[in-house]
Design a protein around this motif. Sequence first.
Motif, PDB file in Angstrom:
ATOM      1  N   ILE A   1       0.834  -1.207   0.000  1.00 21.24           N
ATOM      2  CA  ILE A   1       0.000   0.000   0.000  1.00 21.24           C
ATOM      3  C   ILE A   1       0.868   1.256   0.000  1.00 21.24           C
ATOM      4  N   LEU A   2       1.847   1.275   0.884  1.00 23.22           N
ATOM      5  CA  LEU A   2       2.714   2.442   1.036  1.00 23.22           C
ATOM      6  C   LEU A   2       4.161   1.945   1.152  1.00 23.22           C
ATOM      7  N   PRO A   3       4.826   1.732   0.010  1.00 22.60           N
ATOM      8  CA  PRO A   3       6.150   1.106   0.029  1.00 22.60           C
ATOM      9  C   PRO A   3       7.198   1.862   0.836  1.00 22.60           C
ATOM     10  N   GLU A   4       7.082   3.164   0.934  1.00 21.01           N
ATOM     11  CA  GLU A   4       8.115   3.953   1.608  1.00 21.01           C
ATOM     12  C   GLU A   4       7.809   4.218   3.086  1.00 21.01           C
ATOM     13  N   TYR A   5       6.872   3.471   3.692  1.00 20.78           N
ATOM     14  CA  TYR A   5       6.547   3.725   5.096  1.00 20.78           C
ATOM     15  C   TYR A   5       7.714   3.304   6.001  1.00 20.78           C
ATOM     16  N   ASP A   6       7.879   4.015   7.096  1.00 21.95           N
ATOM     17  CA  ASP A   6       8.982   3.778   8.031  1.00 21.95           C
ATOM     18  C   ASP A   6       8.611   2.608   8.945  1.00 21.95           C
ATOM     19  N   GLU A   7       9.244   1.477   8.741  1.00 19.57           N
ATOM     20  CA  GLU A   7       8.895   0.265   9.474  1.00 19.57           C
ATOM     21  C   GLU A   7       9.256   0.348  10.955  1.00 19.57           C
ATOM     22  N   ASP A   8      10.175   1.240  11.316  1.00 20.26           N
ATOM     23  CA  ASP A   8      10.543   1.396  12.723  1.00 20.26           C
ATOM     24  C   ASP A   8       9.521   2.228  13.489  1.00 20.26           C
ATOM     25  N   LYS A   9       8.886   3.164  12.815  1.00 16.86           N
ATOM     26  CA  LYS A   9       7.943   4.068  13.487  1.00 16.86           C
ATOM     27  C   LYS A   9       6.493   3.620  13.374  1.00 16.86           C
ATOM     28  N   VAL A  10       6.153   2.880  12.318  1.00 16.38           N
ATOM     29  CA  VAL A  10       4.783   2.418  12.120  1.00 16.38           C
ATOM     30  C   VAL A  10       4.679   1.005  12.693  1.00 16.38           C
ATOM     31  N   HIS A  11       3.938   0.886  13.779  1.00 18.04           N
ATOM     32  CA  HIS A  11       3.826  -0.384  14.489  1.00 18.04           C
ATOM     33  C   HIS A  11       2.678  -1.220  13.934  1.00 18.04           C
ATOM     34  N   THR A  12       2.672  -2.485  14.301  1.00 22.09           N
ATOM     35  CA  THR A  12       1.616  -3.404  13.870  1.00 22.09           C
ATOM     36  C   THR A  12       0.249  -2.904  14.336  1.00 22.09           C
ATOM     37  N   SER A  13       0.186  -2.368  15.533  1.00 25.05           N
ATOM     38  CA  SER A  13      -1.086  -1.855  16.058  1.00 25.05           C
ATOM     39  C   SER A  13      -1.603  -0.679  15.213  1.00 25.05           C
ATOM     40  N   ASP A  14      -0.684   0.124  14.680  1.00 22.21           N
ATOM     41  CA  ASP A  14      -1.083   1.237  13.810  1.00 22.21           C
ATOM     42  C   ASP A  14      -1.708   0.708  12.518  1.00 22.21           C
TER      43      ASP A  14
END
Length: 161
Positions: A96-109
């Motif tokens: 959906i959003l390939p450039e999302y920051d995996e460290d800041k965007v959590h599974t709960s988000d």
Amino acid sequence: MKLNDLVAVSGMSGIFRLAANRNNGLIIEDLDSGKRRFASSRKHQFTPLASIAIFTYDDSTELKTVLRNMMNQMEENPVVKTSESSKGLHEYFRKILPEYDEDKVHTSDIKKLIKWFNFLNERKMIDMIDEEEETTDEDVKEETVEEKADETKAKKADEKA
């Protein structure tokens, strides 16, 4: 998509329409029943959906952009269930959003975003037209009338001169 009117309220499931603002809280309206109720700011936190963005490596992406991506990709990339594994949720969101920051965007988000998408999509509240791009026929007619009036004034001014 009119995200300006929609709020998420902590401690309450779903999304609500902001009906009125009070000193000590908000009057919120249920999107399904239309019933209004008071939510105290002492007990709840309010988050307007228009103010939400998803972290990317460069900056951030507005929620409405992410929701539109989800809607556009629904056929080739169906929305996963929130009960999916953490790895599965992140794989879906990467599409959906390939450039999302995996460290800041959590599974709960991601789970919350999927719940919001499903909630809004069931109610047909996700449209593909940008609010700034929306122009109705009345707006076009008003502009045309104003332009003609300006042209008429300009012609009269030229004739007098």
